[in-house]
Design a protein around this motif. Structure first.
Motif, PDB file in Angstrom:
ATOM      1  N   ILE A 169       0.833  -1.208   0.000  1.00 29.81           N
ATOM      2  CA  ILE A 169       0.000   0.000   0.000  1.00 29.81           C
ATOM      3  C   ILE A 169       0.864   1.253   0.000  1.00 29.81           C
ATOM      4  O   ILE A 169       0.608   2.202  -0.748  1.00 29.81           O
ATOM      5  CB  ILE A 169      -0.947  -0.012   1.215  1.00 29.81           C
ATOM      6  CG1 ILE A 169      -1.903  -1.202   1.135  1.00 29.81           C
ATOM      7  CG2 ILE A 169      -1.726   1.305   1.298  1.00 29.81           C
ATOM      8  CD1 ILE A 169      -2.739  -1.398   2.384  1.00 29.81           C
ATOM      9  N   LYS A 170       1.901   1.254   0.819  1.00 33.30           N
ATOM     10  CA  LYS A 170       2.798   2.421   0.895  1.00 33.30           C
ATOM     11  C   LYS A 170       3.431   2.705  -0.469  1.00 33.30           C
ATOM     12  O   LYS A 170       3.491   3.867  -0.903  1.00 33.30           O
ATOM     13  CB  LYS A 170       3.883   2.179   1.947  1.00 33.30           C
ATOM     14  CG  LYS A 170       4.850   3.348   2.128  1.00 33.30           C
ATOM     15  CD  LYS A 170       5.855   3.068   3.222  1.00 33.30           C
ATOM     16  CE  LYS A 170       6.868   4.197   3.358  1.00 33.30           C
ATOM     17  NZ  LYS A 170       6.248   5.449   3.810  1.00 33.30           N
ATOM     18  N   LYS A 195       2.291   1.871  -3.415  1.00 32.15           N
ATOM     19  CA  LYS A 195       1.278   2.322  -4.373  1.00 32.15           C
ATOM     20  C   LYS A 195       0.880   3.770  -4.091  1.00 32.15           C
ATOM     21  O   LYS A 195       0.658   4.557  -5.026  1.00 32.15           O
ATOM     22  CB  LYS A 195       0.056   1.403  -4.307  1.00 32.15           C
ATOM     23  CG  LYS A 195      -0.996   1.704  -5.361  1.00 32.15           C
ATOM     24  CD  LYS A 195      -0.417   1.682  -6.780  1.00 32.15           C
ATOM     25  CE  LYS A 195       0.077   0.329  -7.207  1.00 32.15           C
ATOM     26  NZ  LYS A 195       0.472   0.312  -8.641  1.00 32.15           N
ATOM     27  N   ASP A 221      -1.060   3.296  10.238  1.00 30.64           N
ATOM     28  CA  ASP A 221      -1.206   3.386   8.783  1.00 30.64           C
ATOM     29  C   ASP A 221      -0.900   4.804   8.308  1.00 30.64           C
ATOM     30  O   ASP A 221      -0.109   5.009   7.374  1.00 30.64           O
ATOM     31  CB  ASP A 221      -2.638   3.019   8.367  1.00 30.64           C
ATOM     32  CG  ASP A 221      -2.962   1.547   8.566  1.00 30.64           C
ATOM     33  OD1 ASP A 221      -2.033   0.724   8.568  1.00 30.64           O
ATOM     34  OD2 ASP A 221      -4.157   1.218   8.724  1.00 30.64           O
ATOM     35  N   TRP A 226       2.210   5.743   5.971  1.00 31.43           N
ATOM     36  CA  TRP A 226       1.920   6.034   4.564  1.00 31.43           C
ATOM     37  C   TRP A 226       2.060   7.502   4.199  1.00 31.43           C
ATOM     38  O   TRP A 226       2.453   7.831   3.071  1.00 31.43           O
ATOM     39  CB  TRP A 226       0.493   5.585   4.222  1.00 31.43           C
ATOM     40  CG  TRP A 226       0.257   4.112   4.348  1.00 31.43           C
ATOM     41  CD1 TRP A 226       1.210   3.118   4.320  1.00 31.43           C
ATOM     42  CD2 TRP A 226      -1.007   3.447   4.555  1.00 31.43           C
ATOM     43  NE1 TRP A 226       0.613   1.885   4.487  1.00 31.43           N
ATOM     44  CE2 TRP A 226      -0.736   2.048   4.626  1.00 31.43           C
ATOM     45  CE3 TRP A 226      -2.322   3.887   4.675  1.00 31.43           C
ATOM     46  CZ2 TRP A 226      -1.755   1.102   4.808  1.00 31.43           C
ATOM     47  CZ3 TRP A 226      -3.324   2.955   4.860  1.00 31.43           C
ATOM     48  CH2 TRP A 226      -3.047   1.577   4.923  1.00 31.43           C
ATOM     49  N   LEU A 260      -7.429   3.969  -3.852  1.00 30.82           N
ATOM     50  CA  LEU A 260      -7.106   2.672  -3.264  1.00 30.82           C
ATOM     51  C   LEU A 260      -8.231   2.270  -2.332  1.00 30.82           C
ATOM     52  O   LEU A 260      -8.672   3.069  -1.493  1.00 30.82           O
ATOM     53  CB  LEU A 260      -5.794   2.746  -2.477  1.00 30.82           C
ATOM     54  CG  LEU A 260      -4.496   2.784  -3.265  1.00 30.82           C
ATOM     55  CD1 LEU A 260      -3.325   3.037  -2.317  1.00 30.82           C
ATOM     56  CD2 LEU A 260      -4.279   1.481  -4.014  1.00 30.82           C
ATOM     57  N   ILE A 286      -9.299  -0.377   0.591  1.00 30.17           N
ATOM     58  CA  ILE A 286      -8.675  -1.261   1.588  1.00 30.17           C
ATOM     59  C   ILE A 286      -9.765  -1.804   2.490  1.00 30.17           C
ATOM     60  O   ILE A 286     -10.601  -1.049   3.000  1.00 30.17           O
ATOM     61  CB  ILE A 286      -7.629  -0.483   2.423  1.00 30.17           C
ATOM     62  CG1 ILE A 286      -6.598   0.171   1.503  1.00 30.17           C
ATOM     63  CG2 ILE A 286      -6.943  -1.405   3.423  1.00 30.17           C
ATOM     64  CD1 ILE A 286      -5.760   1.242   2.190  1.00 30.17           C
ATOM     65  N   LEU A 321      -5.781  -5.429   6.709  1.00 27.81           N
ATOM     66  CA  LEU A 321      -5.077  -5.264   5.423  1.00 27.81           C
ATOM     67  C   LEU A 321      -5.106  -6.553   4.607  1.00 27.81           C
ATOM     68  O   LEU A 321      -4.075  -7.028   4.120  1.00 27.81           O
ATOM     69  CB  LEU A 321      -3.621  -4.837   5.658  1.00 27.81           C
ATOM     70  CG  LEU A 321      -3.370  -3.582   6.500  1.00 27.81           C
ATOM     71  CD1 LEU A 321      -1.875  -3.312   6.623  1.00 27.81           C
ATOM     72  CD2 LEU A 321      -4.079  -2.372   5.914  1.00 27.81           C
ATOM     73  N   VAL A 357      -6.806  -5.396  -1.007  1.00 26.60           N
ATOM     74  CA  VAL A 357      -6.484  -4.050  -1.483  1.00 26.60           C
ATOM     75  C   VAL A 357      -6.687  -3.997  -2.991  1.00 26.60           C
ATOM     76  O   VAL A 357      -6.193  -4.854  -3.728  1.00 26.60           O
ATOM     77  CB  VAL A 357      -5.026  -3.661  -1.149  1.00 26.60           C
ATOM     78  CG1 VAL A 357      -4.749  -2.223  -1.581  1.00 26.60           C
ATOM     79  CG2 VAL A 357      -4.744  -3.835   0.330  1.00 26.60           C
TER      80      VAL A 357
END
Length: 334
Positions: free
Chosen positions: A133-134, A136, A190, A194, A250, A252, A258, A261
């Motif tokens: 995720i980070k 992306k 999170d 992020w 995104l 989630i 998590l 995603v």
């Protein structure tokens, strides 16, 4: 193998014990509970040849090398303090400590004992999907904000409603409970991981009659966007968590789990980026902790550990400031 002692006999302790065993880096050597009978029953439950203790000092001196603390939040500080003074590494279930004073005292002890290690057990921060995720989010040309939702009705709330004067630990200020400290720590990890540390933070909480927060909305303001976090222990929401780009976003499933995603572009096309497995959700963090403790002088491990510690050092004062903004005072603050 690292000889690990466990404090607490709830479901989270059993889940971490299983993860520690699966990681192949730990052996469960001792279990502490205020009742030796409870400790014995828990040892049978996890199926490990551990020793049971109802004396905390005897437990710390039993030959263990590290301790996992899943006692009520308000006990974390004194348990961690004693463990460090006995020369043990500490894994503290989130949230690690009730306020900044307690956190700073632990930092002082760590500075005086540089061989020792302290981990805050925020499982999502160690999940491999966290980095997906980070990465992306880093790829998004524009970030316009995020909504993170973690709202699950707690069975303990029924107990609170039945007898508010004898509320369960998680719904009391005495034991440093409430929605922010029980659930909010996950989406805050999170957000910090992020997006970085916010310029401004605020918590609008719904307080119960005893002054603890049952639910609330956290607002984290950054230079160009805002992250809103909805948390609750008194109702459930199935709303997804989202990070908004310019036209894409995104999606989630949960800021703590998590598991699922997706990237959705401006045309509605969906790309699955990650799908969780059936493995123990605490396994990733258990493996990380075992790796660091097994080779604590490795340059790569030391850098990674310092990064985790730096993040924990941001989370604690942020949660404290959010709690103050909502007018919530813990007994530990006195």
């Amino acid at each position: 193998m690292i000889k690990l002692g466990l404090v607490g006999t709830h479901w989270i302790t059993a889940q971490f014990a299983q993860a520690a065993i699966e990681s192949q880096g730990f052996i469960i050597s001792a279990v502490y509970s205020r009742s030796k009978e409870t400790a014995d029953d828990f040892i049978k439950q996890i199926g490990q040849p551990a020793a049971a203790f109802d004396n905390f000092d005897a437990f710390l001196d039993s030959g263990i090398q590290a301790v996992y603390l899943a006692s009520p939040n308000s006990f974390h500080f004194r348990h961690a303090q004693s463990a460090l003074k006995h020369g043990l590494d500490i894994i503290v279930e989130k949230p690690s400590f009730s306020n900044t004073h307690e956190f700073q005292e632990i930092m002082k002890l760590l500075a005086e004992n540089p061989e020792r290690r302290f981990f805050e057990a925020a499982r999502n921060y160690h999940d491999p999907i966290f980095k997906i995720i980070k990465d992306k989010i880093t790829d998004l040309k524009t970030i316009q904000g995020a909504n993170l939702v973690y709202a699950n009705y707690s069975s303990r709330y029924d107990q609170y409603l039945a007898d508010p004067l004898h509320a369960p630990n998680v719904f009391t200020r005495k034991f440093s409970g409430g929605a922010l400290y029980d659930l909010g720590v996950y989406p805050l990890y999170d957000a910090i991981g992020w997006f970085g540390y916010p310029d401004k933070a605020d918590y609008r909480a719904r307080l119960l009659e005893n002054g603890i927060d049952g639910s609330g909305v956290i607002s984290l303001d950054y230079a160009a966007f805002t992250v809103n976090i909805l948390i609750s222990k008194i109702f459930t929401s199935s709303a997804p968590s989202e990070v908004f780009g310019l036209k894409d976003r995104l999606l989630i499933d949960s800021p703590s789990e998590l598991n699922h995603v997706e990237l959705i572009d401006g045309n509605g096309h969906r790309e699955q980026l990650a799908l969780g497995t059936e493995q123990n959700p605490l396994l990733a963090e258990a493996r990380d902790f075992a790796r660091i403790l097994s080779d604590r002088h490795s340059e790569a491990n030391l850098v990674e550990y310092e990064n985790w510690l730096a993040t924990a050092s941001q989370i604690n004062p942020l949660m404290f400031d959010l709690r103050k903004s909502a007018g919530i005072r813990f007994a530990a603050d006195d």
